[in-house]
Design a protein around this motif. Structure first.
Motif, PDB file in Angstrom:
ATOM      1  N   TYR A 195     -29.833 -22.258   4.233  1.00  0.00           N
ATOM      2  CA  TYR A 195     -29.672 -21.115   5.116  1.00  0.00           C
ATOM      3  C   TYR A 195     -31.050 -20.590   5.502  1.00  0.00           C
ATOM      4  O   TYR A 195     -32.025 -20.801   4.794  1.00  0.00           O
ATOM      5  CB  TYR A 195     -28.893 -19.993   4.420  1.00  0.00           C
ATOM      6  CG  TYR A 195     -27.493 -20.369   4.035  1.00  0.00           C
ATOM      7  CD1 TYR A 195     -26.458 -20.318   4.959  1.00  0.00           C
ATOM      8  CD2 TYR A 195     -27.198 -20.771   2.732  1.00  0.00           C
ATOM      9  CE1 TYR A 195     -25.170 -20.663   4.605  1.00  0.00           C
ATOM     10  CE2 TYR A 195     -25.911 -21.119   2.368  1.00  0.00           C
ATOM     11  CZ  TYR A 195     -24.899 -21.055   3.304  1.00  0.00           C
ATOM     12  OH  TYR A 195     -23.620 -21.405   2.953  1.00  0.00           O
ATOM     13  N   THR A 196     -31.098 -19.869   6.607  1.00  0.00           N
ATOM     14  CA  THR A 196     -32.307 -19.189   7.038  1.00  0.00           C
ATOM     15  C   THR A 196     -31.975 -17.714   7.170  1.00  0.00           C
ATOM     16  O   THR A 196     -30.954 -17.356   7.765  1.00  0.00           O
ATOM     17  CB  THR A 196     -32.797 -19.735   8.396  1.00  0.00           C
ATOM     18  OG1 THR A 196     -33.028 -21.143   8.263  1.00  0.00           O
ATOM     19  CG2 THR A 196     -34.080 -19.060   8.832  1.00  0.00           C
ATOM     20  N   ILE A 197     -32.825 -16.860   6.594  1.00  0.00           N
ATOM     21  CA  ILE A 197     -32.619 -15.416   6.686  1.00  0.00           C
ATOM     22  C   ILE A 197     -33.708 -14.852   7.591  1.00  0.00           C
ATOM     23  O   ILE A 197     -34.890 -15.055   7.345  1.00  0.00           O
ATOM     24  CB  ILE A 197     -32.665 -14.753   5.299  1.00  0.00           C
ATOM     25  CG1 ILE A 197     -31.577 -15.348   4.406  1.00  0.00           C
ATOM     26  CG2 ILE A 197     -32.497 -13.238   5.424  1.00  0.00           C
ATOM     27  CD1 ILE A 197     -31.608 -14.865   2.972  1.00  0.00           C
ATOM     28  N   VAL A 198     -33.283 -14.166   8.660  1.00  0.00           N
ATOM     29  CA  VAL A 198     -34.210 -13.588   9.632  1.00  0.00           C
ATOM     30  C   VAL A 198     -33.849 -12.130   9.880  1.00  0.00           C
ATOM     31  O   VAL A 198     -32.750 -11.697   9.578  1.00  0.00           O
ATOM     32  CB  VAL A 198     -34.182 -14.344  10.982  1.00  0.00           C
ATOM     33  CG1 VAL A 198     -34.589 -15.787  10.820  1.00  0.00           C
ATOM     34  CG2 VAL A 198     -32.836 -14.247  11.648  1.00  0.00           C
ATOM     35  N   ARG A 199     -34.793 -11.390  10.447  1.00  0.00           N
ATOM     36  CA  ARG A 199     -34.490 -10.050  10.942  1.00  0.00           C
ATOM     37  C   ARG A 199     -33.800 -10.225  12.291  1.00  0.00           C
ATOM     38  O   ARG A 199     -34.043 -11.202  13.000  1.00  0.00           O
ATOM     39  CB  ARG A 199     -35.767  -9.234  11.131  1.00  0.00           C
ATOM     40  CG  ARG A 199     -36.415  -8.811   9.838  1.00  0.00           C
ATOM     41  CD  ARG A 199     -37.598  -7.909  10.145  1.00  0.00           C
ATOM     42  NE  ARG A 199     -38.221  -7.439   8.937  1.00  0.00           N
ATOM     43  CZ  ARG A 199     -37.906  -6.319   8.315  1.00  0.00           C
ATOM     44  NH1 ARG A 199     -36.973  -5.532   8.800  1.00  0.00           N
ATOM     45  NH2 ARG A 199     -38.527  -5.960   7.221  1.00  0.00           N
ATOM     46  N   GLN A 200     -32.950  -9.277  12.640  1.00  0.00           N
ATOM     47  CA  GLN A 200     -32.269  -9.368  13.926  1.00  0.00           C
ATOM     48  C   GLN A 200     -33.282  -9.446  15.075  1.00  0.00           C
ATOM     49  O   GLN A 200     -33.064 -10.153  16.055  1.00  0.00           O
ATOM     50  CB  GLN A 200     -31.334  -8.172  14.136  1.00  0.00           C
ATOM     51  CG  GLN A 200     -30.612  -8.228  15.461  1.00  0.00           C
ATOM     52  CD  GLN A 200     -29.603  -7.140  15.611  1.00  0.00           C
ATOM     53  OE1 GLN A 200     -28.437  -7.401  15.483  1.00  0.00           O
ATOM     54  NE2 GLN A 200     -30.037  -5.908  15.871  1.00  0.00           N
ATOM     55  N   SER A 201     -34.418  -8.798  14.935  1.00  0.00           N
ATOM     56  CA  SER A 201     -35.438  -8.804  15.991  1.00  0.00           C
ATOM     57  C   SER A 201     -36.084 -10.190  16.169  1.00  0.00           C
ATOM     58  O   SER A 201     -36.729 -10.438  17.187  1.00  0.00           O
ATOM     59  CB  SER A 201     -36.508  -7.769  15.710  1.00  0.00           C
ATOM     60  OG  SER A 201     -37.142  -8.019  14.478  1.00  0.00           O
ATOM     61  N   ASP A 202     -35.920 -11.109  15.190  1.00  0.00           N
ATOM     62  CA  ASP A 202     -36.453 -12.463  15.303  1.00  0.00           C
ATOM     63  C   ASP A 202     -35.539 -13.379  16.124  1.00  0.00           C
ATOM     64  O   ASP A 202     -35.937 -14.485  16.470  1.00  0.00           O
ATOM     65  CB  ASP A 202     -36.666 -13.082  13.922  1.00  0.00           C
ATOM     66  CG  ASP A 202     -37.785 -12.410  13.147  1.00  0.00           C
ATOM     67  OD1 ASP A 202     -38.669 -11.819  13.788  1.00  0.00           O
ATOM     68  OD2 ASP A 202     -37.757 -12.468  11.902  1.00  0.00           O
ATOM     69  N   ILE A 203     -34.327 -12.926  16.403  1.00  0.00           N
ATOM     70  CA  ILE A 203     -33.391 -13.711  17.198  1.00  0.00           C
ATOM     71  C   ILE A 203     -33.775 -13.555  18.667  1.00  0.00           C
ATOM     72  O   ILE A 203     -33.874 -12.447  19.170  1.00  0.00           O
ATOM     73  CB  ILE A 203     -31.930 -13.276  16.938  1.00  0.00           C
ATOM     74  CG1 ILE A 203     -31.578 -13.553  15.477  1.00  0.00           C
ATOM     75  CG2 ILE A 203     -30.982 -13.987  17.884  1.00  0.00           C
ATOM     76  CD1 ILE A 203     -30.237 -13.030  15.053  1.00  0.00           C
TER      77      ILE A 203
END
Length: 94
Positions: A81-89
Motif C-alpha cells: 500500500y501507499t499512504i499519501v496526504r490528500q494534497s499529494d493526489i
C-alpha cells in the motif's frame, strides 16, 4: 489487519502494470512500467491539519493519479500500500 489512516491521509493500492503493449507485444516483468494510477482503499477523517480545515474529497473505490515518488510504501499481509496526504493526489480519474 486493516490500515486506518489519520487526519488527511489516504491509503492507496497501486493498479497492476500492463502485461502487453497497445500493439499486442507481451512485456517481461522487468520491462513493465508501473502506472501512477492507484485505487483508494481507505480515507482518513480529515479535520484540522497544520491549522487549516481539511475536508476529504476522495472516497474509497475511486481511481486517482499520484506523483511518482509521493507517499510512504507499506507492506501488510503480502499486499503493498501507499499512504499519501490528500494534497499529494493530483487528480481523480472518472
Amino acid at each position: 489487519m486493516k490500515l486506518k489512516p489519520l487526519a488527511d491521509r489516504v491509503v492507496l493500492k497501486q493498479n497492476a502494470a500492463e502485461e502487453r503493449t497497445s500493439s499486442g507485444i507481451f512485456l517481461t516483468s522487468a520491462a513493465q512500467e508501473k502506472p501512477e494510477v492507484y485505487e483508494v482503499v481507505e480515507v482518513g477523517p480529515g479535520g484540522t491539519v497544520d491549522g487549516n480545515e481539511v475536508v476529504m474529497i476522495v472516497k474509497p473505490g475511486q481511481s486517482v493519479l499520484v506523483g511518482k515518488y509521493s507517499g510512504s510504501k507499506v507492506k501488510l499481509e503480502d499486499q503493498e500500500y501507499t499512504i499519501v496526504r490528500q494534497s499529494d493526489i493530483l487528480a481523480v480519474i472518472e
